[in-house]
Motif scaffolding. Structure first.
Motif, PDB file in Angstrom:
ATOM      1  N   THR A  21       0.801  -1.226   0.000  1.00 57.91           N
ATOM      2  CA  THR A  21       0.000   0.000   0.000  1.00 57.91           C
ATOM      3  C   THR A  21       0.830   1.270   0.000  1.00 57.91           C
ATOM      4  O   THR A  21       0.312   2.345  -0.233  1.00 57.91           O
ATOM      5  N   GLU A  22       2.142   1.175   0.310  1.00 56.01           N
ATOM      6  CA  GLU A  22       2.964   2.374   0.274  1.00 56.01           C
ATOM      7  C   GLU A  22       3.138   2.854  -1.164  1.00 56.01           C
ATOM      8  O   GLU A  22       2.771   2.165  -2.111  1.00 56.01           O
ATOM      9  N   GLU A  23       3.697   4.031  -1.304  1.00 53.18           N
ATOM     10  CA  GLU A  23       3.958   4.558  -2.639  1.00 53.18           C
ATOM     11  C   GLU A  23       4.761   3.538  -3.429  1.00 53.18           C
ATOM     12  O   GLU A  23       5.780   3.032  -2.965  1.00 53.18           O
ATOM     13  N   THR A  24       4.300   3.213  -4.604  1.00 53.79           N
ATOM     14  CA  THR A  24       4.913   2.125  -5.365  1.00 53.79           C
ATOM     15  C   THR A  24       6.245   2.552  -5.959  1.00 53.79           C
ATOM     16  O   THR A  24       6.297   3.365  -6.889  1.00 53.79           O
ATOM     17  N   PRO A  25       7.340   1.984  -5.457  1.00 55.91           N
ATOM     18  CA  PRO A  25       8.650   2.334  -5.995  1.00 55.91           C
ATOM     19  C   PRO A  25       8.888   1.628  -7.333  1.00 55.91           C
ATOM     20  O   PRO A  25       8.218   0.658  -7.667  1.00 55.91           O
ATOM     21  N   THR A  26       9.844   2.133  -8.072  1.00 55.33           N
ATOM     22  CA  THR A  26      10.201   1.497  -9.331  1.00 55.33           C
ATOM     23  C   THR A  26      10.962   0.208  -9.049  1.00 55.33           C
ATOM     24  O   THR A  26      11.853   0.171  -8.197  1.00 55.33           O
ATOM     25  N   VAL A  27      10.606  -0.825  -9.771  1.00 55.72           N
ATOM     26  CA  VAL A  27      11.256  -2.126  -9.653  1.00 55.72           C
ATOM     27  C   VAL A  27      11.839  -2.495 -11.010  1.00 55.72           C
ATOM     28  O   VAL A  27      11.162  -2.351 -12.036  1.00 55.72           O
ATOM     29  N   LEU A  28      13.086  -2.934 -11.016  1.00 55.71           N
ATOM     30  CA  LEU A  28      13.703  -3.412 -12.249  1.00 55.71           C
ATOM     31  C   LEU A  28      13.502  -4.921 -12.335  1.00 55.71           C
ATOM     32  O   LEU A  28      14.014  -5.678 -11.502  1.00 55.71           O
ATOM     33  N   ILE A  57       7.337  -0.527 -13.256  1.00 58.76           N
ATOM     34  CA  ILE A  57       8.235  -1.650 -13.533  1.00 58.76           C
ATOM     35  C   ILE A  57       9.084  -1.333 -14.755  1.00 58.76           C
ATOM     36  O   ILE A  57       8.551  -1.099 -15.855  1.00 58.76           O
ATOM     37  N   SER A  58      10.396  -1.294 -14.571  1.00 57.26           N
ATOM     38  CA  SER A  58      11.334  -1.227 -15.688  1.00 57.26           C
ATOM     39  C   SER A  58      11.762  -2.647 -16.013  1.00 57.26           C
ATOM     40  O   SER A  58      12.033  -3.442 -15.108  1.00 57.26           O
ATOM     41  N   VAL A  59      11.811  -2.978 -17.289  1.00 58.50           N
ATOM     42  CA  VAL A  59      12.144  -4.349 -17.702  1.00 58.50           C
ATOM     43  C   VAL A  59      13.504  -4.348 -18.388  1.00 58.50           C
ATOM     44  O   VAL A  59      13.729  -3.583 -19.335  1.00 58.50           O
ATOM     45  N   TYR A  60      14.388  -5.189 -17.880  1.00 59.13           N
ATOM     46  CA  TYR A  60      15.730  -5.329 -18.458  1.00 59.13           C
ATOM     47  C   TYR A  60      15.843  -6.752 -19.001  1.00 59.13           C
ATOM     48  O   TYR A  60      15.787  -7.721 -18.237  1.00 59.13           O
ATOM     49  N   ALA A 126      20.513  -0.976 -12.714  1.00 57.53           N
ATOM     50  CA  ALA A 126      19.620  -0.421 -11.692  1.00 57.53           C
ATOM     51  C   ALA A 126      20.294   0.728 -10.958  1.00 57.53           C
ATOM     52  O   ALA A 126      19.683   1.794 -10.734  1.00 57.53           O
ATOM     53  N   ARG A 127      21.551   0.553 -10.577  1.00 61.37           N
ATOM     54  CA  ARG A 127      22.260   1.615  -9.846  1.00 61.37           C
ATOM     55  C   ARG A 127      22.456   2.852 -10.716  1.00 61.37           C
ATOM     56  O   ARG A 127      22.289   3.984 -10.248  1.00 61.37           O
ATOM     57  N   LYS A 128      22.779   2.635 -11.985  1.00 57.74           N
ATOM     58  CA  LYS A 128      22.993   3.756 -12.899  1.00 57.74           C
ATOM     59  C   LYS A 128      21.721   4.579 -13.070  1.00 57.74           C
ATOM     60  O   LYS A 128      21.774   5.820 -13.210  1.00 57.74           O
ATOM     61  N   ASN A 129      20.567   3.895 -13.046  1.00 54.29           N
ATOM     62  CA  ASN A 129      19.296   4.576 -13.276  1.00 54.29           C
ATOM     63  C   ASN A 129      18.538   4.845 -11.974  1.00 54.29           C
ATOM     64  O   ASN A 129      17.336   5.153 -12.014  1.00 54.29           O
ATOM     65  N   SER A 130      19.253   4.728 -10.864  1.00 53.12           N
ATOM     66  CA  SER A 130      18.683   5.045  -9.544  1.00 53.12           C
ATOM     67  C   SER A 130      17.408   4.255  -9.255  1.00 53.12           C
ATOM     68  O   SER A 130      16.423   4.785  -8.722  1.00 53.12           O
ATOM     69  N   ILE A 131      17.423   2.984  -9.619  1.00 49.58           N
ATOM     70  CA  ILE A 131      16.287   2.102  -9.337  1.00 49.58           C
ATOM     71  C   ILE A 131      16.615   1.315  -8.076  1.00 49.58           C
ATOM     72  O   ILE A 131      17.647   0.634  -8.007  1.00 49.58           O
ATOM     73  N   ARG A 132      15.761   1.418  -7.101  1.00 53.25           N
ATOM     74  CA  ARG A 132      16.058   0.833  -5.793  1.00 53.25           C
ATOM     75  C   ARG A 132      15.952  -0.688  -5.768  1.00 53.25           C
ATOM     76  O   ARG A 132      16.773  -1.365  -5.136  1.00 53.25           O
ATOM     77  N   TYR A 133      14.923  -1.240  -6.427  1.00 50.28           N
ATOM     78  CA  TYR A 133      14.654  -2.673  -6.306  1.00 50.28           C
ATOM     79  C   TYR A 133      14.952  -3.412  -7.607  1.00 50.28           C
ATOM     80  O   TYR A 133      14.605  -2.947  -8.696  1.00 50.28           O
TER      81      TYR A 133
END
Length: 570
Positions: A21-28, A57-60, A126-133
């Protein structure tokens, strides 16, 4: 609660899991695929079914060393899915094989190092694009619980994975509960406690692999890595082990969550070809996923890729199945669907429903002097039902004037490249102008030393005494010959009757009751199918052996009255 609801909850089809329920963070989401065209429509469908905003959701995607059209499928999916996901990155390499690899599905040091580099590329991206998960999901892991990602995020762990199962019986999952100092698997009691869900929740373990969520903002997570290996590293060259040892050295704990049913995973078998892997997937899909998951979604971003149903050049393909065995029927229909086989379900005669009046109406009479060669007993009702099932197929072949048919029983297992090998075999039959009545596709070979190759053939032998009727080809002339002997009036087990009819049965007295014994029989070599289970294996079930024995003189089946009388006297 209804029985159906309880069963669905038990199997994990319904998932009363919380939403994040928290603010949905970006996930790779990391998609690492090699020669997975047969799996991707289902796997991607389950990924698309996750209850998490696709805009977050970012997809790699990384794909290489393929021997099928995986790159084209992923390209098609990427082009379509970019409209709904935050972004999609597709990396495709053209390599076909590894230098020292024994086969496309085997693993050596070169491949492990390559996998370590790929997984590290995901972390770097993920680190380069500041994606936490970062969410790794191997393409042979199937997340049937759409809330899996939400649950893992709610755990607030640096590394956590959902516990996956192969089947309810197989004690293999995507975690280790013990690890040696050298980095190898160690068996400990806690493993089964977690697997059996004796305690529910997130359990700390030394290894989580295949499917896991990594929080790159967690304590010491900035130093988590798959590659490169430190000069001081002396453990196995393996991506998951190196990562696990690295996490342990940093003081980053791993957790496996078993609170809910999250999904399933294929075991990494010792396959030498992609074709063998495809067969394993088709069987797993039909035998495990479909029976236990109410609905498996297909990807909305891929065109339908299943082969069109075909009779494979035959007039009919019969699949013999007892109506009270729907699990076998559904398994076979799922296999046919995956393989592109257009088969007809032929309702088998159920020996348990045969009574004395029906046997007399059909003029069924056991062959004089017949007894099972090994068990030394008369026919069982299940064996009569089996014979009648095949007999009625032979009658239909004649009545409809079919030139050639395939007969399959519902416990058959196809070997790799079944369709292509069968096609090549039939071309050879045509080229050799072979006059054939019956061709075994599956059988139990009893006297292989007495069998000889058909002249000029590379795929056909002349069979000797053999068992089983799991899979065979039958011609119009073959059906007529089998019927002409009026075998119902001198019945034996059907897989005794067939070798008798091509004059290879060792019991000459039984053979003397049938003439002519001129069935032109052949066998594919190597065989193209086998039973799903063998006697003694877990899962083996025989509807013939578990049925009742008949009295060969009166055809009255014995209901073990004498045993009951003895019990009463005691």
């Amino acid at each position: 609660m209804s029985l159906r609801l309880a069963v669905l909850l038990l199997l994990g089809t319904l998932h009363p899991t919380p939403s994040y329920t928290e603010e949905t963070p970006t996930v790779l989401l990391a998609v690492l695929a090699r020669s997975r065209a047969h799996i991707l429509p289902t796997w991607l469908g389950l990924i698309e079914n996750l209850n998490y905003p696709k805009s977050s959701i970012s997809v790699y995607i990384q794909t290489d060393h393929n021997q099928d059209n995986t790159p084209l499928m992923l390209s098609e999916w990427s082009d379509s899915a970019r409209a709904v996901y935050r972004d999609v990155t597709l990396n495709t390499l053209a390599q076909i094989s590894y230098t020292q690899s024994l086969g496309p599905t085997t693993w050596d040091d070169e491949r492990y190092v390559h996998m370590m580099k790929i997984r590290q590329n995901v972390l770097d991206h993920a680190r380069k694009n500041s994606i936490r998960y970062v969410f790794f999901v191997d393409t042979d892991n199937f997340l049937t619980n759409p809330d899996t990602l939400n649950v893992l995020l709610s755990r607030k762990k640096t590394i956590v994975g959902p516990m996956l199962r192969v089947t309810a019986e197989v004690a293999y999952s995507n975690y280790w509960a013990g690890m040696t100092n050298g980095g190898y698997y160690k068996s400990v009691p806690e493993y089964k406690e977690i697997l059996r869900r004796s305690k529910l929740g997130a359990h700390q373990v030394p290894m989580v692999h295949s499917t896991l969520l990594i929080d790159l903002h967690g304590e010491h997570a900035e130093k988590l890595k798959y590659f490169p290996m430190d000069k001081s590293y002396t453990g196995p060259i393996d991506d998951i082990i190196h990562f696990g040892i690295n996490a342990k050295a940093l003081g980053v704990p791993m957790f496996i969550d078993n609170e809910y049913y999250y999904g399933y995973m294929l075991t990494r078998g010792e396959f030498n070809t992609v074709s063998e892997e495809i067969v394993a997937w088709q069987e797993y899909y039909a035998e495990v996923l479909l029976p236990e998951v109410e609905e498996l979604p297909k990807s909305l971003h891929l065109k339908e890729s299943k082969p069109a149903p075909s009779k494979l050049g035959f007039d009919e393909i019969y699949m013999v199945n007892l109506e009270r065995r729907p699990e076998r029927r559904n398994r076979m229909l799922a296999l046919f669907d995956q393989m592109g086989i257009d088969a007809k379900v032929f309702n088998a005669v159920d020996g348990k429903k045969l009574d004395d009046d029906k046997l007399k109406e059909l003029k069924v009479k056991q062959l004089e002097g017949y007894e099972d060669p090994y068990l030394k007993r008369p026919l069982k009702l299940g064996e009569i039902g089996c014979f009648l099932s095949h007999y009625f197929i032979w009658e239909e072949v004649v009545a409809k004037n079919y030139k050639q048919v395939i007969v399959l029983e519902d416990d058959v297992r196809f070997k790799p490249n079944f369709k292509s090998h069968l096609a090549v075999t039939m071309r050879e039959v045509q080229d050799l102008e072979l006059d054939w009545d019956l061709i075994y596709v599956s059988r139990k070979i009893l006297h292989y030393k007495n069998e000889k190759w058909v002249p000029l053939s590379s795929r056909l032998v002349k069979p000797h005494y053999s068992y089983w009727t799991a899979a065979y080809l039958l011609s119009q002339s073959g059906a007529r010959k089998l019927l002409a002997q009026q075998p119902l009036s001198k019945m034996m087990a059907v897989d005794e009757y067939l070798p008798l009819m091509f004059d290879k049965h060792p019991n000459k007295k039984w053979s003397s009751y049938f003439s002519p014994r001129d069935l032109n029989a052949f066998s594919v070599s190597p065989l193209l199918a086998e039973p799903q289970f063998y006697i003694g294996q877990k899962g083996y079930l025989s509807d013939t052996e578990t049925s009742e024995i008949i009295d060969p003189e009166t055809l009255v089946h014995q209901r073990k009255e004498s045993a009951r009388n003895v019990k009463q006297e005691l």
